[in-house]
Design an enzyme around this catalytic site. Structure first.
Site, PDB file in Angstrom:
ATOM      1  N   TYR A  24      -3.202  -7.435  17.466  1.00 52.91           N
ATOM      2  CA  TYR A  24      -3.102  -6.451  16.414  1.00 52.91           C
ATOM      3  C   TYR A  24      -4.336  -5.734  16.229  1.00 52.91           C
ATOM      4  CZ  TYR A  24      -3.563  -4.803  11.510  1.00 52.91           C
ATOM      5  OH  TYR A  24      -3.611  -4.246  10.132  1.00 52.91           O
ATOM      6  N   ILE A  73       0.838  -1.148   0.096  1.00 49.35           N
ATOM      7  CA  ILE A  73       0.012  -0.008   0.103  1.00 49.35           C
ATOM      8  C   ILE A  73       0.823   1.168  -0.090  1.00 49.35           C
ATOM      9  CG2 ILE A  73      -1.660   1.236   1.295  1.00 49.35           C
ATOM     10  CD1 ILE A  73      -2.892  -1.395   2.202  1.00 49.35           C
ATOM     11  N   LYS A  88      -5.152  -1.464  16.309  1.00 47.41           N
ATOM     12  CA  LYS A  88      -5.803  -0.675  15.270  1.00 47.41           C
ATOM     13  C   LYS A  88      -7.033  -0.076  15.863  1.00 47.41           C
ATOM     14  CE  LYS A  88      -3.326  -1.117  11.823  1.00 47.41           C
ATOM     15  NZ  LYS A  88      -2.535   0.167  11.132  1.00 47.41           N
TER      16      LYS A  88
END
Length: 252
Positions: free
Chosen positions: A159, A18, A163
């Protein structure tokens, strides 16, 4: 995007996936893009690839776990380029580290990169934007659909927690910018399954990554770069604060 030609962007985690897709789009739109990563060789290759584009790539080696690396990078940006106009917090990582059996070092690395490194970069970028009078500056947080839900898969729980923190940080940054009466904008982009190197690095298995990515038609890195350019292109009075995008076939 015409108004961004000649302006300065920082993209973290710019070497692959990305991040590299975002660098390509911004450079092709005429921006000067500082691309940072621990692996500078791939960013040097991007610089060569984009040598005939309207903008330019400035490769920088930076470890986002090291605050001094980050501060040195921002010093260079201010000295050589006059400061940041757009900050893209793309760098992030995941380890398969369950809450009840994971390694502390894996949790700590996720916190250091996904939360603390991101916040330091945002703080320093906004400081430079305000110093140079870039009241139309823009900060992007590359979040995840995992920042909005928790699935019953132990390997991804920590994780997901990092986030969810990014989701909260995005709203907190928006509030603080409003308190400053600043027109600097903040956008959080939360993709679902994107076909990059991410799953292979997390699972440490090429076979598992291939199985995951072949299960549905995944998003591609360019889809995320397109979403970022859409938000960056919006008129100054319109803040596109959250973008959530999933593959059409993704269930959760």
């Amino acid at each position: 995007m015409e108004r961004w030609a000649g302006r300065v962007a920082l993209v973290t985690g710019a070497s692959v996936g990305i991040g590299a897709a975002i660098v390509r789009q911004l450079v092709q739109n005429g921006m000067k893009v500082v691309g940072c990563s621990r692996n500078i060789d791939k960013i040097e290759a991007l610089k060569t690839e984009l040598s005939s584009a309207k903008g330019q790539v400035i490769p920088v080696r930076c470890d986002l776990k090291n605050e001094q690396d980050i501060m040195d990078m921002f010093t260079m940006i201010k000295r050589d380029l006059g400061g940041v106009d757009v900050c893209v917090n793309n760098a992030g990582l995941a380890h398969a580290a369950p809450l009840l059996s994971g390694e502390t070092k894996d949790w700590r690395e996720m916190v250091d990169v996904n939360i603390i490194g991101l916040t330091i970069c945002t703080r320093e970028a906004v400081k430079q934007m305000r110093e140079k009078g870039a009241n139309d500056g823009h900060v992007f947080l590359l979040n995840s659909i995992s920042g909005h839900r928790v699935i019953p898969s132990a390997n991804g729980h920590f994780y997901s927690a990092t986030k969810h923190a990014v989701t909260a940080l995005g709203e907190g940054i928006r509030h603080e910018l409003r308190e400053m009466k600043s027109q600097i904008r903040i956008t959080s982009i939360s993709p679902g399954l994107v076909e990059t190197e991410f799953a292979q690095r997390m699972q440490k298995s090429e076979e598992k990554a291939k199985a995951l990515y072949s299960s549905i038609k995944c998003l591609q890195a360019d889809d995320i770069a397109d979403a970022l350019v859409y938000a960056l292109s919006a008129p100054a009075h319109a803040q596109i604060h959250d973008i959530l995008l999933r593959p059409t076939d993704q269930v959760s």
